[in-house]
Design a protein around this motif. Structure first.
Motif, PDB file in Angstrom:
ATOM      1  N   ILE A  23       0.853  -1.203   0.000  1.00 33.12           N
ATOM      2  CA  ILE A  23       0.000   0.000   0.000  1.00 33.12           C
ATOM      3  C   ILE A  23       0.884   1.246   0.000  1.00 33.12           C
ATOM      4  O   ILE A  23       0.659   2.197  -0.765  1.00 33.12           O
ATOM      5  CB  ILE A  23      -0.959  -0.008   1.216  1.00 33.12           C
ATOM      6  N   ALA A  24       1.926   1.223   0.837  1.00 35.96           N
ATOM      7  CA  ALA A  24       2.817   2.393   0.905  1.00 35.96           C
ATOM      8  C   ALA A  24       3.451   2.653  -0.461  1.00 35.96           C
ATOM      9  O   ALA A  24       3.487   3.799  -0.933  1.00 35.96           O
ATOM     10  CB  ALA A  24       3.892   2.149   1.966  1.00 35.96           C
ATOM     11  N   ALA A  25       3.923   1.589  -1.130  1.00 34.69           N
ATOM     12  CA  ALA A  25       4.585   1.770  -2.439  1.00 34.69           C
ATOM     13  C   ALA A  25       3.598   2.293  -3.478  1.00 34.69           C
ATOM     14  O   ALA A  25       3.913   3.202  -4.252  1.00 34.69           O
ATOM     15  CB  ALA A  25       5.197   0.441  -2.886  1.00 34.69           C
ATOM     16  N   ALA A  26       2.375   1.754  -3.468  1.00 40.48           N
ATOM     17  CA  ALA A  26       1.384   2.182  -4.468  1.00 40.48           C
ATOM     18  C   ALA A  26       0.965   3.632  -4.208  1.00 40.48           C
ATOM     19  O   ALA A  26       0.812   4.418  -5.148  1.00 40.48           O
ATOM     20  CB  ALA A  26       0.175   1.251  -4.429  1.00 40.48           C
ATOM     21  N   ARG A  27       0.834   4.004  -2.940  1.00 36.19           N
ATOM     22  CA  ARG A  27       0.431   5.395  -2.641  1.00 36.19           C
ATOM     23  C   ARG A  27       1.552   6.368  -3.022  1.00 36.19           C
ATOM     24  O   ARG A  27       1.292   7.481  -3.472  1.00 36.19           O
ATOM     25  CB  ARG A  27       0.104   5.542  -1.152  1.00 36.19           C
ATOM     26  N   ALA A  28       2.806   5.941  -2.831  1.00 32.40           N
ATOM     27  CA  ALA A  28       3.930   6.822  -3.178  1.00 32.40           C
ATOM     28  C   ALA A  28       3.935   7.096  -4.682  1.00 32.40           C
ATOM     29  O   ALA A  28       4.253   8.190  -5.131  1.00 32.40           O
ATOM     30  CB  ALA A  28       5.240   6.176  -2.741  1.00 32.40           C
ATOM     31  N   GLU A  29       3.545   6.095  -5.450  1.00 32.14           N
ATOM     32  CA  GLU A  29       3.563   6.251  -6.909  1.00 32.14           C
ATOM     33  C   GLU A  29       2.330   6.985  -7.448  1.00 32.14           C
ATOM     34  O   GLU A  29       2.392   7.655  -8.465  1.00 32.14           O
ATOM     35  CB  GLU A  29       3.668   4.859  -7.542  1.00 32.14           C
ATOM     36  N   HIS A  30       1.188   6.802  -6.754  1.00 33.96           N
ATOM     37  CA  HIS A  30      -0.077   7.383  -7.246  1.00 33.96           C
ATOM     38  C   HIS A  30      -0.714   8.199  -6.119  1.00 33.96           C
ATOM     39  O   HIS A  30      -1.445   7.640  -5.285  1.00 33.96           O
ATOM     40  CB  HIS A  30      -1.053   6.275  -7.673  1.00 33.96           C
ATOM     41  N   PHE A  57      -5.290  -1.720 -10.769  1.00 35.41           N
ATOM     42  CA  PHE A  57      -4.210  -2.712 -10.727  1.00 35.41           C
ATOM     43  C   PHE A  57      -4.214  -3.458  -9.407  1.00 35.41           C
ATOM     44  O   PHE A  57      -4.840  -3.031  -8.432  1.00 35.41           O
ATOM     45  CB  PHE A  57      -2.844  -2.058 -10.998  1.00 35.41           C
ATOM     46  N   THR A  58      -3.500  -4.597  -9.398  1.00 35.16           N
ATOM     47  CA  THR A  58      -3.438  -5.397  -8.176  1.00 35.16           C
ATOM     48  C   THR A  58      -2.391  -4.809  -7.234  1.00 35.16           C
ATOM     49  O   THR A  58      -1.342  -4.323  -7.669  1.00 35.16           O
ATOM     50  CB  THR A  58      -3.135  -6.875  -8.468  1.00 35.16           C
ATOM     51  N   LEU A  59      -2.708  -4.895  -5.939  1.00 35.26           N
ATOM     52  CA  LEU A  59      -1.841  -4.325  -4.914  1.00 35.26           C
ATOM     53  C   LEU A  59      -0.515  -5.075  -4.789  1.00 35.26           C
ATOM     54  O   LEU A  59       0.487  -4.504  -4.371  1.00 35.26           O
ATOM     55  CB  LEU A  59      -2.617  -4.427  -3.596  1.00 35.26           C
ATOM     56  N   ASP A  60      -0.516  -6.352  -5.135  1.00 42.59           N
ATOM     57  CA  ASP A  60       0.678  -7.180  -4.955  1.00 42.59           C
ATOM     58  C   ASP A  60       1.416  -7.317  -6.281  1.00 42.59           C
ATOM     59  O   ASP A  60       0.897  -7.911  -7.227  1.00 42.59           O
ATOM     60  CB  ASP A  60       0.235  -8.570  -4.468  1.00 42.59           C
ATOM     61  N   PRO A  61       2.640  -6.781  -6.374  1.00 44.61           N
ATOM     62  CA  PRO A  61       3.357  -6.889  -7.649  1.00 44.61           C
ATOM     63  C   PRO A  61       3.685  -8.331  -8.034  1.00 44.61           C
ATOM     64  O   PRO A  61       3.818  -8.657  -9.212  1.00 44.61           O
ATOM     65  CB  PRO A  61       4.640  -6.080  -7.421  1.00 44.61           C
ATOM     66  N   LEU A  62       3.796  -9.240  -7.024  1.00 49.16           N
ATOM     67  CA  LEU A  62       4.018 -10.659  -7.339  1.00 49.16           C
ATOM     68  C   LEU A  62       2.650 -11.328  -7.418  1.00 49.16           C
ATOM     69  O   LEU A  62       2.133 -11.831  -6.435  1.00 49.16           O
ATOM     70  CB  LEU A  62       4.847 -11.335  -6.250  1.00 49.16           C
ATOM     71  N   ILE A  63       2.079 -11.287  -8.591  1.00 49.75           N
ATOM     72  CA  ILE A  63       0.679 -11.675  -8.741  1.00 49.75           C
ATOM     73  C   ILE A  63       0.430 -13.111  -8.281  1.00 49.75           C
ATOM     74  O   ILE A  63       1.132 -14.032  -8.677  1.00 49.75           O
ATOM     75  CB  ILE A  63       0.266 -11.509 -10.211  1.00 49.75           C
ATOM     76  N   CYS A  64      -0.572 -13.284  -7.434  1.00 50.44           N
ATOM     77  CA  CYS A  64      -0.837 -14.604  -6.865  1.00 50.44           C
ATOM     78  C   CYS A  64      -2.277 -15.024  -7.128  1.00 50.44           C
ATOM     79  O   CYS A  64      -3.186 -14.577  -6.445  1.00 50.44           O
ATOM     80  CB  CYS A  64      -0.575 -14.545  -5.356  1.00 50.44           C
TER      81      CYS A  64
END
Ligand code: 13P
Ligand code: SF4
Length: 372
Positions: free
Chosen positions: A245-252, A315-322
């Motif tokens: 969440i932190a990484a996605a918020r930093a980018e968007h 997009f999905t929150l997890d970059p390693l799609i599961c």
């Protein structure tokens, strides 16, 4: 794209004949279309949102586990219900439909690793232990829809109910109007997240570990707890982490984060919204054009939402799609195989819950349907 496959419990699916495994996409499409046409209104295909696109396109109705349970309960037209989802969902459909209706699962290995984390022997043993530790009449057992019919029957017999991710709060409020403690299985996260929503905190909750004596707790801790949360989880949803969440918020900077309540509480606490798969679908569909949304749930659903909403960034929150590896087992070859067997009058993979289990599981499911 990295794929991490969640663990799975094997059942007894027989290998498909070559006719299906070697068929081209066009041949499979013809087989399925022709079989559907031949079966007409006696057939209903139900598709859970986590199914692949190639399967969901054939569904007569799509939904989350609650909506699909309602479809099965309300449907009095189709006699053959093909459930494109996982084993516990097909069992619930069998319990809720009449004796004249039959439910089929295209691949018997489509189970649920979370549902397998609580079995009836462990739950019976837990109940006995609780009975010798607290006033058992004050304990209401609640099982998440993601559980075997045997566990649903257990809660039916003991005055409890089933819940899904879209009605857990209403069911837990109902429970506390009846008792002073709740035994919630098999997903600790849904229980904890809903408890927090209701105003409880960690001090009211204890995790019951079925592999330890007294669940790994002291008798005092058991007596004091409002929620006894079974030590189970979904391997797909537990992968989402606060750092995603932190990484996605930093980018968007305008990002909205929506997650499923099977995610851990530290993730849910940082999200903007939390809801069942059906609720996620409604929110994303209603979001204004230009919205940027990161979703913490199964990737097939997220990718479908992204395709259906080209005016939004999804997009999905997890970059390693599961993906959910068991939902993924249902594919067009299995669907074609099961439909052609129905056309030939030689049905395969029927899911049947025995009468006694079905009777009590129905009590627990009907209680849920009456509560919400
Ligand atoms: P829903 O109740 O949202 O359909 O969830 C079912 C499920 O298996 C989630 O992992
Ligand atoms: Fe089970 Fe998780 Fe798959 Fe849902 S996503 S069916 S809870 S393993």
């Amino acid at each position: 794209m990295a794929l991490t496959i969640a663990p799975t419990t094997l059942r007894l699916q027989r290998p498909l004949p070559d006719r299906y495994t070697t068929a081209s996409p066009a041949e499979l499409e013809t087989m399925i279309r022709d079989a559907k046409a031949a079966l007409g209104t006696r057939l209903m295909i139900l598709g859970h949102h986590y199914q692949r696109d190639e399967v969901i396109r054939w569904a007569d109705a799509t939904g989350d586990s609650f909506k699909l349970a309602r479809f099965a309960a309300d449907n009095d037209r189709a006699t053959d219900i093909v459930f494109c989802g996982v084993h516990f969902m097909a069992e619930s459909a069998d319990v809720l439909t009449s004796d004249e209706q039959a439910v089929y699962l295209p691949d018997l290995n489509a189970g649920c690793s979370m549902a397998d984390m609580a079995d009836i022997d462990q739950v019976e043993e837990c109940w006995e232990t609780l009975a010798s530790t607290v006033d058992i009449d004050g304990v209401v057992p609640i099982t998440y829809m993601n559980s075997s019919a045997a566990l649903k029957a257990f809660v039916g017999r003991h005055g409890g109910a089933v819940c899904t991710s879209s009605n857990a709060r209403a069911v837990l409020e109902w429970s506390f109007a009846r008792g002073r403690q709740v035994l919630f299985f098999p997903d600790q996260h849904l229980g904890r997240n809903t408890g927090f929503q209701m105003g409880f905190d960690d001090s009211h909750m204890r995790v019951w570990n079925p592999h330890r004596d007294l669940g790994g707790l002291t008798a005092e801790e058991i007596r004091a707890a409002k929620f006894l949360l079974w030590k189970g989880h979904c391997s797909v949803h537990q992968r989402f982490r606060p750092e995603h969440i932190a990484a996605a918020r930093a980018e968007h900077p305008t990002l909205e984060v929506i997650v499923h309540p099977e995610c851990a509480h530290d993730v849910v606490a940082l999200a903007d919204r939390v809801g069942s798969t059906e609720r996620i679908l409604e929110w994303v569909t209603a979001a204004p054009a230009g919205s940027v949304i990161a979703i913490g749930t199964e990737v097939h659903m997220v990718q479908r939402l992204a395709a259906q909403n080209p005016d939004k960034v999804i997009f999905t929150l997890d970059p390693l799609i599961c993906p959910c590896s068991t939902m993924f087992r249902i594919d067009e070859p299995h669907l074609a195989w099961i439909l052609e067997h129905l056309v030939d009058g030689d049905p395969v993979n029927r899911i049947v819950v025995d009468d006694e289990t079905a009777e009590w599981a129905r009590v627990a499911l009907q209680r849920m349907l009456e509560i919400v």
